[in-house]
Every structure is written in C-alpha cells, then in structure tokens.
Design a protein around this motif. Structure first.
Motif, PDB file in Angstrom:
ATOM      1  N   VAL A 190      35.674  16.354 -18.047  1.00 55.55           N
ATOM      2  CA  VAL A 190      34.860  15.420 -17.271  1.00 55.55           C
ATOM      3  C   VAL A 190      35.570  14.065 -17.271  1.00 55.55           C
ATOM      4  O   VAL A 190      35.781  13.467 -18.327  1.00 55.55           O
ATOM      5  CB  VAL A 190      33.444  15.280 -17.852  1.00 55.55           C
ATOM      6  CG1 VAL A 190      32.609  14.308 -16.999  1.00 55.55           C
ATOM      7  CG2 VAL A 190      32.761  16.638 -17.932  1.00 55.55           C
ATOM      8  N   GLU A 192      35.363  10.323 -16.442  1.00 49.81           N
ATOM      9  CA  GLU A 192      34.384   9.279 -16.160  1.00 49.81           C
ATOM     10  C   GLU A 192      34.978   8.287 -15.162  1.00 49.81           C
ATOM     11  O   GLU A 192      36.046   7.733 -15.405  1.00 49.81           O
ATOM     12  CB  GLU A 192      33.996   8.572 -17.450  1.00 49.81           C
ATOM     13  CG  GLU A 192      33.302   9.485 -18.455  1.00 49.81           C
ATOM     14  CD  GLU A 192      32.915   8.780 -19.738  1.00 49.81           C
ATOM     15  OE1 GLU A 192      31.820   8.194 -19.779  1.00 49.81           O
ATOM     16  OE2 GLU A 192      33.735   8.807 -20.667  1.00 49.81           O
ATOM     17  N   ARG A 248      38.161  23.665 -14.798  1.00 48.85           N
ATOM     18  CA  ARG A 248      37.403  22.842 -13.846  1.00 48.85           C
ATOM     19  C   ARG A 248      37.472  21.387 -14.304  1.00 48.85           C
ATOM     20  O   ARG A 248      37.309  21.092 -15.497  1.00 48.85           O
ATOM     21  CB  ARG A 248      35.937  23.305 -13.807  1.00 48.85           C
ATOM     22  CG  ARG A 248      35.046  22.492 -12.878  1.00 48.85           C
ATOM     23  CD  ARG A 248      35.403  22.697 -11.419  1.00 48.85           C
ATOM     24  NE  ARG A 248      34.679  21.796 -10.552  1.00 48.85           N
ATOM     25  CZ  ARG A 248      33.445  22.012 -10.077  1.00 48.85           C
ATOM     26  NH1 ARG A 248      32.792  23.112 -10.431  1.00 48.85           N
ATOM     27  NH2 ARG A 248      32.871  21.144  -9.273  1.00 48.85           N
ATOM     28  N   VAL A 250      35.739  17.643 -13.328  1.00 41.68           N
ATOM     29  CA  VAL A 250      34.639  17.012 -12.605  1.00 41.68           C
ATOM     30  C   VAL A 250      34.679  15.510 -12.869  1.00 41.68           C
ATOM     31  O   VAL A 250      34.863  15.085 -14.014  1.00 41.68           O
ATOM     32  CB  VAL A 250      33.265  17.573 -13.062  1.00 41.68           C
ATOM     33  CG1 VAL A 250      32.127  16.862 -12.343  1.00 41.68           C
ATOM     34  CG2 VAL A 250      33.197  19.075 -12.808  1.00 41.68           C
ATOM     35  N   HIS A 252      32.508  12.398 -13.153  1.00 38.81           N
ATOM     36  CA  HIS A 252      31.078  12.098 -13.312  1.00 38.81           C
ATOM     37  C   HIS A 252      30.915  11.098 -14.454  1.00 38.81           C
ATOM     38  O   HIS A 252      31.634  11.170 -15.453  1.00 38.81           O
ATOM     39  CB  HIS A 252      30.281  13.368 -13.617  1.00 38.81           C
ATOM     40  CG  HIS A 252      28.801  13.218 -13.437  1.00 38.81           C
ATOM     41  ND1 HIS A 252      27.993  12.633 -14.392  1.00 38.81           N
ATOM     42  CD2 HIS A 252      27.984  13.564 -12.409  1.00 38.81           C
ATOM     43  CE1 HIS A 252      26.742  12.636 -13.956  1.00 38.81           C
ATOM     44  NE2 HIS A 252      26.702  13.181 -12.760  1.00 38.81           N
ATOM     45  N   SER A 254      28.577  10.839 -16.678  1.00 40.71           N
ATOM     46  CA  SER A 254      27.964  11.375 -17.897  1.00 40.71           C
ATOM     47  C   SER A 254      28.636  12.672 -18.308  1.00 40.71           C
ATOM     48  O   SER A 254      28.489  13.703 -17.628  1.00 40.71           O
ATOM     49  CB  SER A 254      26.456  11.610 -17.697  1.00 40.71           C
ATOM     50  OG  SER A 254      25.905  12.266 -18.826  1.00 40.71           O
ATOM     51  N   VAL A 255      29.353  12.631 -19.434  1.00 38.23           N
ATOM     52  CA  VAL A 255      30.044  13.825 -19.911  1.00 38.23           C
ATOM     53  C   VAL A 255      29.037  14.896 -20.328  1.00 38.23           C
ATOM     54  O   VAL A 255      29.124  16.057 -19.894  1.00 38.23           O
ATOM     55  CB  VAL A 255      30.964  13.474 -21.096  1.00 38.23           C
ATOM     56  CG1 VAL A 255      31.617  14.744 -21.652  1.00 38.23           C
ATOM     57  CG2 VAL A 255      32.027  12.473 -20.675  1.00 38.23           C
ATOM     58  N   ARG A 257      25.819  15.348 -19.662  1.00 43.66           N
ATOM     59  CA  ARG A 257      25.010  15.905 -18.571  1.00 43.66           C
ATOM     60  C   ARG A 257      25.818  16.882 -17.734  1.00 43.66           C
ATOM     61  O   ARG A 257      25.317  17.945 -17.344  1.00 43.66           O
ATOM     62  CB  ARG A 257      24.483  14.760 -17.687  1.00 43.66           C
ATOM     63  CG  ARG A 257      23.690  15.222 -16.476  1.00 43.66           C
ATOM     64  CD  ARG A 257      23.223  14.038 -15.641  1.00 43.66           C
ATOM     65  NE  ARG A 257      22.643  14.465 -14.392  1.00 43.66           N
ATOM     66  CZ  ARG A 257      22.254  13.644 -13.436  1.00 43.66           C
ATOM     67  NH1 ARG A 257      22.372  12.326 -13.607  1.00 43.66           N
ATOM     68  NH2 ARG A 257      21.741  14.100 -12.314  1.00 43.66           N
ATOM     69  N   THR A 258      27.071  16.540 -17.457  1.00 39.61           N
ATOM     70  CA  THR A 258      27.922  17.429 -16.668  1.00 39.61           C
ATOM     71  C   THR A 258      28.148  18.749 -17.389  1.00 39.61           C
ATOM     72  O   THR A 258      28.106  19.823 -16.775  1.00 39.61           O
ATOM     73  CB  THR A 258      29.271  16.755 -16.372  1.00 39.61           C
ATOM     74  OG1 THR A 258      29.033  15.516 -15.702  1.00 39.61           O
ATOM     75  CG2 THR A 258      30.142  17.624 -15.500  1.00 39.61           C
ATOM     76  N   GLU A 261      24.920  20.841 -17.203  1.00 42.36           N
ATOM     77  CA  GLU A 261      24.689  21.369 -15.858  1.00 42.36           C
ATOM     78  C   GLU A 261      25.694  22.473 -15.519  1.00 42.36           C
ATOM     79  O   GLU A 261      25.324  23.505 -14.944  1.00 42.36           O
ATOM     80  CB  GLU A 261      24.772  20.242 -14.826  1.00 42.36           C
ATOM     81  CG  GLU A 261      23.614  19.256 -14.916  1.00 42.36           C
ATOM     82  CD  GLU A 261      23.719  18.141 -13.894  1.00 42.36           C
ATOM     83  OE1 GLU A 261      24.782  18.046 -13.233  1.00 42.36           O
ATOM     84  OE2 GLU A 261      22.747  17.368 -13.754  1.00 42.36           O
ATOM     85  N   TYR A 262      26.940  22.267 -15.895  1.00 42.19           N
ATOM     86  CA  TYR A 262      27.960  23.275 -15.590  1.00 42.19           C
ATOM     87  C   TYR A 262      27.723  24.550 -16.405  1.00 42.19           C
ATOM     88  O   TYR A 262      27.969  25.658 -15.927  1.00 42.19           O
ATOM     89  CB  TYR A 262      29.343  22.706 -15.873  1.00 42.19           C
ATOM     90  CG  TYR A 262      30.460  23.533 -15.290  1.00 42.19           C
ATOM     91  CD1 TYR A 262      30.674  23.567 -13.921  1.00 42.19           C
ATOM     92  CD2 TYR A 262      31.295  24.289 -16.109  1.00 42.19           C
ATOM     93  CE1 TYR A 262      31.695  24.332 -13.377  1.00 42.19           C
ATOM     94  CE2 TYR A 262      32.315  25.056 -15.580  1.00 42.19           C
ATOM     95  CZ  TYR A 262      32.512  25.075 -14.212  1.00 42.19           C
ATOM     96  OH  TYR A 262      33.519  25.847 -13.678  1.00 42.19           O
TER      97      TYR A 262
END
Length: 307
Positions: A190, A192, A248, A250, A252, A254-255, A257-258, A261-262
């Motif tokens: 992730v 940021e 992957r 992403v 985002h 918020s580490v 939260r990502t 969700e993932y």
C-alpha cells in the motif's frame, strides 16, 4: 526449539475458540499442543494479601482438573498429543517465560478473553507477546461472524509488505508453518499518497491547482511503479521455489483499511505480517497497523517478530 504449539486459556469458552485451529496446525506440522492456564495470584496491599493465600491457591488448583480433562479429550478425539499446564504468576510475563523456556514453536490464541473486554485480552496478552518478540503468534478473532477455521495449511495468504524489505521477515517463518503446501501467497503493498499542499489564502487564486494535482499524481504513480518493481522481485524469488504468488500495489492513505478490504475481496484464509519496526516512531506506526488488523480481520492473523 521444540515442535510444540501453545494455546493460552483464561477459563472462558471464548479463549478456547483458538483450540480448533491450533489442533489443525499441530496435525499438519506433527506438533504437540499445550493448553496453558495462568492463575494470577491476588495482589497484596502492604504486607497483607487481598484474599486468603491458601484459598487463592486452592482456587488455582481447581482449574487443574478441567484443563487436564480437556487435554485428554482432545488427545483421544484428534490422535494428537495434547497436554494441559497450570501456571501461577503475572499472566503476560509468565506466558513469555514459559514460551522461551519450552522453546515453543507457535502461540495460537484468541484476541478476546474473559469478561467480554476485547482490548483487555488483546492489549494485556496478545499485544505484549508480540512485542516481546518470542516468536510467531497466530491470532483468532472469536467475534468475526463466521465459524473458526479448522483447516491448515490455508489456501491463500495475504502478506502486506512495504518498501523497507524488513517486512519480508515474515516469509521464512510462514514458509516453515506452511510445510511445503500449495498455498497461494498474495503480496500487497500500500503506497500512501503524498499530501496535496494547499496554498496560502492570499495566493490561492494565483495557483494552478490542476498543475499541482497533476504533479502529485505523477509522483504517486512513480512511487507505485517502484513498489511494483520491488514486489515483483520478491515474487520472482518465491516463484523459483515453486510457490504460487500474485502481487498487487494500491495507492491509498490508509494501509490497514486497504489490507482489510483487499483481504475480504480476495477471500484469503490468513493475513501474515512482520512487526519489523526498529525505532519508536516506526514501532508506533507498525503497531497501529497491526493492531487494526488484529481487531478488524475476519480471518486469523499471523504476526512474526523480526529476525
């Protein structure tokens, strides 16, 4: 290191919800399982104990029989060596010392204990065991809204990695616990995004915000490209050993939260991460992410200390 798995119990049915997964791991690894109950003696006020010392010890001894009975029942049902141990002392330090003295391979426990106070059990035991760096800790959240997992090894594992490389400390212990299975590893980084700096009000009207936004997007894209290249290099090393890997990246803010969700989107069976931070600030950040994952994940979370 002994080939044993330790499950801390506090006398509640909630704490026992970690037992099925511990048994599954034990069967896969050919390891024994030890159920541990720690009786914390009543505190003293000055020279006088808060409770009668003999009664307090008798109360502790009463736990010995049900723990032994549970261990015996599980041994017969699962054809796996299961023992029960009663310890006395401060809960966290007593478990830490027992894990180190016995050379325990893995601790499996719930993040929720007696009294229904989630943070009490997590904060006072699981969190401190992780910070003590005594070895891998596999955490099960009993209120995840689904039956507790009873299968090992998992089919798919999500591994959050960052740009430091220290987060890869999770890979060797995880591989040892997967025992050469065909588990698919999902590597996630992730990134940021950089903050978009707002101009001062007096000059805001003269600033081309579209250009500022475009510059930020370009910088975030470049950082994501670097993260993708790093992740692919790690994935290639793993693929050479026959491991199934996908990656992957992403962008985002918020580490945690990502990651959560993932994990839900990809249907993983386990989240595995290393608490790799070395300094106080990084520890605080990593602790925040790990803490959110431990409290919010609907699947077990494996936390590994740094090498």
């Amino acid at each position: 290191m002994t080939n044993s798995i330790l499950v801390p119990l506090d006398g509640s049915p909630t704490s026992e919800e970690a037992v099925p997964l511990a048994l599954a791991v034990g069967s896969a690894l050919g390891a024994s399982v030890e159920l541990v109950y720690v009786h914390e003696l009543a505190p003293h006020f000055g020279n006088a104990p808060a409770l009668d010392t003999e009664l307090d010890i008798e109360d502790a001894q009463r736990m010995r029989a049900p723990i032994a009975a549970l261990a015996e029942r599980l041994t017969r049902a699962h054809d796996l060596p299961v023992s029960g141990t009663l310890l006395t002392g401060p809960v966290v330090s007593t478990i830490e010392r027992h894990v180190v003295d016995r050379g325990v391979r893995l601790v499996v426990m719930t993040t929720h204990g007696r009294g229904g106070l989630a943070r009490a059990w997590l904060g006072s035991v699981a969190d401190r065991l992780i910070r003590a760096r005594i070895g891998p800790v596999l955490l099960v959240r009993p209120d995840a809204g689904q039956p507790q997992p009873r299968r090992w090894p998992p089919a798919r594992v999500l591994i959050p990695l960052d740009s430091t490389g220290l987060s890869e400390d999770v890979l060797p212990p995880l591989n040892a616990l997967l025992t050469g299975s065909r588990t698919e590893l999902v590597l996630l980084t992730v990134v940021e995004p950089l903050p978009l700096l707002e101009p001062f009000p007096d000059v805001a009207v003269w600033v081309d915000r579209s250009g500022t936004q475009a510059g930020q997007d370009a910088e975030n894209g470049a950082r994501a490209k670097v993260a993708t290249d790093n992740l692919e290099r790690t994935a290639q090393r793993l693929r050479l050993s026959g491991t199934q890997v996908r990656t992957r990246v992403v962008v985002h803010p918020s580490v945690a939260r990502t990651v959560l969700e993932y994990a839900n989107e990809t249907g993983v069976d386990l989240i595995a991460l290393a608490t790799h931070a070395r300094d106080a600030i990084a520890r605080a950040l990593m602790g925040s992410v790990a803490d959110t994952l431990m409290r919010g994940a609907s699947v077990p979370v494996l936390v590994v200390p740094p090498r």
